[in-house]
Design an enzyme around this catalytic site. Structure first.
Site, mmCIF file in Angstrom:
data_model
loop_
_atom_site.group_PDB
_atom_site.id
_atom_site.type_symbol
_atom_site.label_atom_id
_atom_site.label_comp_id
_atom_site.label_asym_id
_atom_site.label_seq_id
_atom_site.Cartn_x
_atom_site.Cartn_y
_atom_site.Cartn_z
ATOM 1 N N GLU A 20 0.864 -1.373 -0.253
ATOM 2 C CA GLU A 20 -0.195 -0.180 0.493
ATOM 3 C C GLU A 20 1.211 0.920 -0.136
ATOM 4 O OE1 GLU A 20 -4.062 1.327 1.729
ATOM 5 O OE2 GLU A 20 -3.456 -0.540 0.700
ATOM 6 N N ASP A 21 1.413 1.477 1.055
ATOM 7 C CA ASP A 21 2.664 2.850 1.028
ATOM 8 C C ASP A 21 4.579 2.512 1.025
ATOM 9 O OD1 ASP A 21 0.744 4.058 1.628
ATOM 10 O OD2 ASP A 21 0.519 3.727 3.369
ATOM 11 N N SER A 22 4.625 1.680 -0.142
ATOM 12 C CA SER A 22 5.996 1.437 -0.247
ATOM 13 C C SER A 22 6.010 1.805 -1.835
ATOM 14 C CB SER A 22 5.952 -0.367 -0.186
ATOM 15 O OG SER A 22 5.295 -0.949 -0.811
ATOM 16 N N GLY A 55 5.330 7.416 1.144
ATOM 17 C CA GLY A 55 5.737 6.108 1.535
ATOM 18 C C GLY A 55 6.804 6.190 1.930
ATOM 19 N N VAL A 56 7.894 4.793 1.788
ATOM 20 C CA VAL A 56 8.576 3.970 2.786
ATOM 21 C C VAL A 56 9.317 3.211 1.674
ATOM 22 C CG1 VAL A 56 9.678 2.947 4.035
ATOM 23 C CG2 VAL A 56 8.074 4.232 4.686
#
Length: 174
Positions: free
Chosen positions: A2-4, A148-149
């Site tokens: 999702e947030d990568s 994001g990460v």
């Protein structure tokens, strides 16, 4: 996922999103009339005093004749930037040198020393520059709040490409 964010390793090696972090360390010589103590810059090689004990965990090798690190020196943890001792009495001297803090590795970018008053007390500031390269776990954000990460860094050959052979620098999930 999702947030990568997926990064192209070749883009990172070419310098994508690299940055410099500057750390500033400073100190000054002074005389305190109330407690009758004096802070003095010194060079450990030139000081011949049996009452001052140097700290074993500190590295004093990069210092110049006045006891300040030279510009363009590469420094790491526990390297002395400004060597200073505090004089409580003739026989009571304590080493209070300014050292690089944990994970403060870098290159000495600028050194500034000057006299602060008519008593010829000096002040020094040392600026250290360290390069930061993005790695897995670093957080990135756009102006619009899309964040994001870094979750994966792939070699260029493993990245997707267009029919023209264009390979993206990074892939985010919008």
């Amino acid at each position: 996922q999702e947030d990568s964010i997926i990064f192209n390793r070749s883009s990172l090696e070419r310098g994508l999103f690299r940055s410099c972090k500057f750390s500033i360390y400073g100190d000054k010589e002074m005389f305190d009339k109330e407690s009758n103590t004096e802070d003095i810059f010194y060079n450990p090689d030139k000081l011949d005093n049996q009452y001052l004990k140097l700290r074993k965990e500190f590295n004093y090798n990069n210092l110049n004749e006045i006891g300040v690190v030279n510009e363009k020196s590469i420094v790491k943890d526990n390297d002395v930037l400004i060597s200073k001792y505090t004089k409580y009495s003739r026989f009571d001297l304590v080493d209070n040198s300014v050292v690089v803090k944990d994970s403060g590795n870098g290159i000495v970018d600028k050194v500034f020393c000057d006299f602060t008053n008519t008593n010829q007390n000096r002040m020094c500031r040392v600026r250290i520059s360290s390069e930061r390269v993005p790695m897995i776990g670093d957080k990135f954000a756009s102006r619009h709040g899309q964040k994001g990460v870094i979750g994966l860094v792939l070699p260029q050959e493993d990245m997707p490409f267009t029919k023209d052979g264009i390979v993206p620098d990074l892939i985010i999930n919008p």
